[in-house]
Structure formats: C-alpha cells, structure tokens
Design a protein around this motif. Structure first.
Motif, PDB file in Angstrom:
ATOM      1  N   GLY A 292     -12.110 -47.428  32.772  1.00  0.00           N
ATOM      2  CA  GLY A 292     -13.411 -46.260  32.787  1.00  0.00           C
ATOM      3  C   GLY A 292     -13.712 -45.939  34.182  1.00  0.00           C
ATOM      4  N   GLY A 293     -13.245 -46.302  35.162  1.00  0.00           N
ATOM      5  CA  GLY A 293     -13.379 -45.864  36.387  1.00  0.00           C
ATOM      6  C   GLY A 293     -14.428 -46.657  37.313  1.00  0.00           C
ATOM      7  N   VAL A 294     -15.099 -47.778  36.575  1.00  0.00           N
ATOM      8  CA  VAL A 294     -15.835 -48.419  37.164  1.00  0.00           C
ATOM      9  C   VAL A 294     -15.451 -49.621  38.182  1.00  0.00           C
ATOM     10  N   GLY A 295     -15.609 -49.600  39.395  1.00  0.00           N
ATOM     11  CA  GLY A 295     -15.186 -50.645  40.497  1.00  0.00           C
ATOM     12  C   GLY A 295     -15.717 -51.803  40.455  1.00  0.00           C
ATOM     13  N   ILE A 296     -15.014 -52.638  40.269  1.00  0.00           N
ATOM     14  CA  ILE A 296     -15.455 -54.140  40.255  1.00  0.00           C
ATOM     15  C   ILE A 296     -14.941 -55.107  41.498  1.00  0.00           C
ATOM     16  N   GLN A 297     -15.569 -56.112  41.912  1.00  0.00           N
ATOM     17  CA  GLN A 297     -15.073 -57.145  42.854  1.00  0.00           C
ATOM     18  C   GLN A 297     -15.549 -58.317  42.468  1.00  0.00           C
ATOM     19  N   PHE A 298     -14.778 -59.525  43.080  1.00  0.00           N
ATOM     20  CA  PHE A 298     -15.211 -60.731  42.937  1.00  0.00           C
ATOM     21  C   PHE A 298     -15.919 -61.565  44.117  1.00  0.00           C
ATOM     22  N   SER A 299     -15.998 -60.699  45.142  1.00  0.00           N
ATOM     23  CA  SER A 299     -16.541 -61.160  46.341  1.00  0.00           C
ATOM     24  C   SER A 299     -16.831 -59.983  47.366  1.00  0.00           C
ATOM     25  N   LYS A 300     -17.468 -59.914  48.220  1.00  0.00           N
ATOM     26  CA  LYS A 300     -17.541 -58.961  49.330  1.00  0.00           C
ATOM     27  C   LYS A 300     -16.705 -59.220  50.308  1.00  0.00           C
ATOM     28  N   ASP A 301     -16.243 -60.122  50.616  1.00  0.00           N
ATOM     29  CA  ASP A 301     -15.367 -60.535  51.749  1.00  0.00           C
ATOM     30  C   ASP A 301     -14.079 -61.249  51.343  1.00  0.00           C
ATOM     31  N   GLY A 302     -13.423 -61.480  50.078  1.00  0.00           N
ATOM     32  CA  GLY A 302     -12.189 -61.980  49.775  1.00  0.00           C
ATOM     33  C   GLY A 302     -11.124 -60.818  49.835  1.00  0.00           C
ATOM     34  N   SER A 303      -9.922 -61.273  50.077  1.00  0.00           N
ATOM     35  CA  SER A 303      -8.826 -60.255  49.676  1.00  0.00           C
ATOM     36  C   SER A 303      -7.399 -61.242  49.839  1.00  0.00           C
ATOM     37  N   SER A 304      -6.999 -61.406  48.681  1.00  0.00           N
ATOM     38  CA  SER A 304      -5.921 -62.458  48.613  1.00  0.00           C
ATOM     39  C   SER A 304      -4.707 -61.440  48.939  1.00  0.00           C
ATOM     40  N   THR A 305      -3.535 -62.145  49.638  1.00  0.00           N
ATOM     41  CA  THR A 305      -2.286 -61.484  49.878  1.00  0.00           C
ATOM     42  C   THR A 305      -1.212 -62.410  48.974  1.00  0.00           C
ATOM     43  N   VAL A 306      -1.747 -63.423  48.235  1.00  0.00           N
ATOM     44  CA  VAL A 306      -0.719 -64.182  47.538  1.00  0.00           C
ATOM     45  C   VAL A 306      -1.406 -64.477  45.993  1.00  0.00           C
ATOM     46  N   GLU A 307      -0.233 -64.502  45.169  1.00  0.00           N
ATOM     47  CA  GLU A 307      -0.496 -64.877  43.819  1.00  0.00           C
ATOM     48  C   GLU A 307       0.437 -65.929  42.994  1.00  0.00           C
ATOM     49  N   VAL A 308       0.008 -66.500  41.963  1.00  0.00           N
ATOM     50  CA  VAL A 308       0.777 -67.492  41.431  1.00  0.00           C
ATOM     51  C   VAL A 308       1.855 -66.690  40.910  1.00  0.00           C
ATOM     52  N   ASP A 309       3.315 -67.226  41.066  1.00  0.00           N
ATOM     53  CA  ASP A 309       4.427 -66.816  40.611  1.00  0.00           C
ATOM     54  C   ASP A 309       4.455 -66.413  39.119  1.00  0.00           C
ATOM     55  N   GLN A 310       4.774 -65.374  38.762  1.00  0.00           N
ATOM     56  CA  GLN A 310       4.433 -65.237  37.373  1.00  0.00           C
ATOM     57  C   GLN A 310       5.586 -66.180  36.340  1.00  0.00           C
TER      58      GLN A 310
END
Length: 500
Positions: A292-310
């Motif tokens: 719907g265009g609403v921006g959400i975040q899970f912290s103000k200072d986190g920025s992950s560059t890794v993920e769990v392999d699918q």
C-alpha cells in the motif's frame, strides 16, 4: 595507565610492522614495560589488554568471524549477489584475512609479555595462576583461529623485544595444535576449580578451558580425546541448556548456564564504539515498503547484507529454533521515520538471522549490548555426540546428547513447546547417518556464529558443499585461506598455502 599504553603500542609495533622508524620510537619505552607487571593489579590491567583484541581488532568485530566462517558454507548468502566469500574468490590482499592475522598476533604478543612478566611479579601465587591461566586460554583461542583459517603458523610463545625474534617460519598444523593443547591443559589446571563468580563476570574459567580443548580435539579429529574432554565438561554439572533458545543472546541473560565463554558487550551507542557488538547491525532485517506504499523498518540503524540461503532455509525442519534462527516473517515493525510500533506479522523479502536482533522498541535503535558467545553448552553436547559416533558409532550417550539439543529446538519445557512429532528424537541410525545428523544439527544450531566452514572442513566436505551450492571451486587448497601478502613481505620465511 601511561605505562600500560606504552606496553600495548610496543606489542602492536613488534607484531604488526617492520617499519624501523616506528620500532625505534616505541622501543624507547621498553624500560617502562620492564617496570610494569609489578603486582596483581597491573597484571589484571594487562590481561584486560589481551581480552580487548577480541573486540577491538578485526577478529570477531563487525561479524568478521561470521563472514569468514559461514559465507563459504551453505547456510548464509550475500543479499542481491554473492560476494567474495560466497564465491571462493578471496585474494591474498583480502582485508578481513589481514585483520584476522594481525589481530590474533597482536593478542598473542600481549599474552606472551604478560605470561613472562607476571611470573616475576609480587602477585600472590593464586593470582598469578589466575592471570596466566586466562592469558594462556586467550593465546590458545587466537592460535586456534589462525590454524583453522591458515593451517600451521609461526609459533611465538615468548615475549618479543626486537626484530630478530619476529621473522620465523611456519610451524606445521600438528605443531600448532600441540601448542594450543599445551596452553589449554595448563589453563584448565591453573583455573581450577571452576569459579562461578568469574564465569558470571565473563572471564575464562576452567570450564571454558576444558570446553575449548574439547573443541580443539574435535577439529583435529582426535575423537577419543574430544569425547573424554567434553564428558569432563558435562560432569562439572555447572552448565545446562537454556530452555528457550532465543534467550541465549538476550542482553538480560548474559553469562548464564549455557554461555561458557562470551565476548562481553555493553550498549555502545553508535557504530564507532568498541563497547557495543557491531554484528547486530550486520544481521538486522532491512526495511521495505508495503504494497500500500507504507514504509516500514525494523530498526533505525540496522542494514543487513546477508541472508539465510534459500535452499538451506527450505530444507531446515520447521520448529521453534528455526523461528529464532532463520526467519522470513517479522511479528512487529516501526513506521519509517517514527517510533510507532505496529503489531502485525509481515513477510520479509529475505530470510534473516534474528538471534542478535534486540531492538529498543521505545527508541527504534538496536541494543548493542549483545554478547557474542564463543563457547556454549550445546556445542559441548554436540561435540560429545559427534566424537562418540566417530569412535564406535552412535551410542546411547551420543543419542542422549544430540536429543537434548533437539528437544530444546522444539522448546520443551517452555510455553512454546511443540509436540515430539515436529522434531522427533533420533534413534536407530547408522554411523554415517548419525554423522550427517550431527552436522545438520550444527548447521542450524550455530547459524551465523562462524563455525560452518570449520564443521565442513573437519569432514572434508567444504569444497563438495560449495560445488553442490553452485560454486565451482577447482583448487583443493581453498580449504585454507591464503597467508596475507603483506605478512609474507614482512617475513620472507613464510611460505604461501598451496594453490595461491
């Protein structure tokens, strides 16, 4: 304090540089070093300098250990596109490898000087034993990191005072392991009996020395010794599994019965403070925009560059531990630019590792007082199970050890408890099937803790796993990392690893 700073600068210079001008300048303060370590208080201050390298240098800081240890395996991947460690295309000038090498040797140099000098001090024998025991534990830990990454390395076990003592050839793998074992055997004796007060304060104890020694034996495939030492830790009866897997990294639950040895962190307040755990930023879920265009975040200072392999995520059984370790949903979020919390489960674009994720829901910032646990009781149990199986196949004791970990995975004894059918206890396996089960258990139990590469290498599976994951690794020497070029230029006696 001025003398202590001079000591640390000298240790840094002797290990990290061959610049004559810098060396000469710092060596003017050698008399101050000789005057230090006169008593227990100065010895403990110097010991703090050895501990400090674990989080101020690029060994564990900023999730370096996790990147080098987990990205080459099948559990974690880089977001967007695979990076150097995913692709096995690291180079001899890699900054993370240089940071690991120089950071470990900085700590080793500090430990060597402390061990040598405190013995001559006026400290009481019990205080000397405690300081030396901890210093030897830390020296062993640093050499263990080096041998796992690079193979055999130059062994420095005496204080270094001039350039002629620095340039040494590499010792063999087994010589390096022998030194690690000797240090840990001495440490466990000096630190015995187990000291609960020191454990609660985050110091290395006899239990930590025994646990690390069991891990060393396991990595070196000394199965009998690994099983026996792990059993000693179990028989101490001072450690146990937390019932709730999510609490292991909770800042309010530090140095408990599961955490045998952890790096101690406080809320540092920003990315530049060494007091806080910076790895929390590396794993925090990234914000995004809802349909719907609403921006959400899970912290103000986190920025992950890794993920769990699918592929790994899909193949991992669904249970409570998986929710705590690898998650593609978040049950709450902030509205962008506010501290407004919305209680609503949303699907995330990537699968994240939430174990280090403890946001302050009042401010929106991540808590950085998250300890990095290097040794925990589930590792001891799985070490015991793996070693017993390698000796004579799956025994009742091996099943009991691994099933304790599996029971915690389904949250037995907590409000989140799941039925046994969700993740049943193991039984009736062959030796080969049990080995595979232990490795699978370790993969999710210790995801994002930097151990996957070591686990796979222990069973000659690293390159096979990488190839199965789509990485074409042609060189068998890539089970080890290359010695950094800058170190070979400083010490011509170093020989590079094969295939580099």
């Amino acid at each position: 304090m001025k003398k202590y700073l001079s000591l640390l600068m000298i240790s840094s210079v002797l290990v990290l540089t061959n610049c004559t001008d810098a060396l000469d300048e710092e060596l003017l303060s050698i008399q101050e070093v000789d005057d230090f370590y006169k008593n227990k208080e100065e010895g403990e201050l110097a010991l703090a300098g050895v501990y400090a390298v674990l989080w101020t240098e690029y060994i564990y800081k900023d999730a370096y250990y996790v990147q080098l240890g987990d990205l080459p395996g099948e559990t974690l991947s880089s977001i967007a596109q695979k990076n150097t460690y995913d692709l096995f295309d690291w180079t001899r000038s890699d900054a993370r490898l240089q940071g690991l090498w120089s950071g470990c040797y900085l700590g080793i140099s500090r430990a060597n000087t402390l061990i040598e000098k405190i013995e001559k001090s006026t400290a009481a024998p019990a205080d000397k034993n405690n300081i030396i025991g901890q210093a030897k534990f830390l020296r062993a830990l640093l050499y263990f990191n080096l041998v796992k990454a690079f193979g055999g390395v130059p062994l420095h076990i005496n204080a270094t005072n001039d350039l002629t003592q620095i340039a040494k050839p590499r010792s063999t793998d087994q010589e390096t392991y022998a030194q690690i074992v000797a240090d840990l055997k001495d440490a466990e004796t000096r630190l015995s009996p187990f000291d609960q007060a020191r454990h609660a304060a985050g110091y290395a104890t006899a239990g930590a020395a025994k646990s690390l020694l069991a891990k060393v034996y396991l990595q070196n495939r000394q199965w009998d010794l690994a099983a026996a030492k792990a059993k000693e830790v179990i028989d101490l009866k001072v450690y146990s599994l937390f019932k709730d897997y999510a609490e292991i990294w909770d800042p309010a639950k530090k140095n408990g019965t599961e955490q045998i040895f952890s790096l101690q962190h406080n809320n540092g307040g920003d990315n530049n403070s060494n007091f806080g755990e910076h790895g929390v930023y590396y794993f925090a879920p990234n914000g995004f925009t809802l349909p719907g265009g609403v921006g959400i975040q899970f912290s103000k200072d986190g920025s992950s560059t890794v993920e769990v392999d699918q592929k790994f995520f899909q193949s991992t059984p669904d249970n409570y531990r998986k929710w705590c370790s690898a998650r593609n949903k978040m049950p709450r979020y902030f509205l962008v630019g506010t501290t407004t919390v919305v209680e609503d489960t949303v699907q995330t674009p990537h699968v994240y590792v939430p174990k280090y994720y403890f946001p302050d829901w009042k401010t929106g910032y991540l808590q950085t007082g998250v300890n990095l646990t290097l040794l925990r009781y589930s590792d001891v149990l799985l070490t015991y199970a793996e070693a017993l199986n390698e000796i004579k196949g799956p025994t009742p004791e091996a099943y009991e050890a691994i099933n304790l970990v599996r029971q915690r995975a389904r949250a037995v004894g907590t409000p989140q408890q799941q039925p046994g059918s969700i993740y049943p206890d193991l039984a009736g396996l062959s030796k080969e099937a049990f080995r595979s089960a232990v490795l699978a258990e370790r993969a999710i139990e210790f995801i994002a803790e930097g151990e996957r590469r070591n686990d796979l290498n222990r069973h000659d599976l690293l390159l096979k796993t990488a190839n199965a994951d789509g990485v074409k690794v042609a060189k068998p020497g890539y089970t080890l990392y290359p010695i950094p070029d800058v170190e070979i230029s400083r010490n011509p006696q170093l020989k590079q690893n094969a295939d580099y």
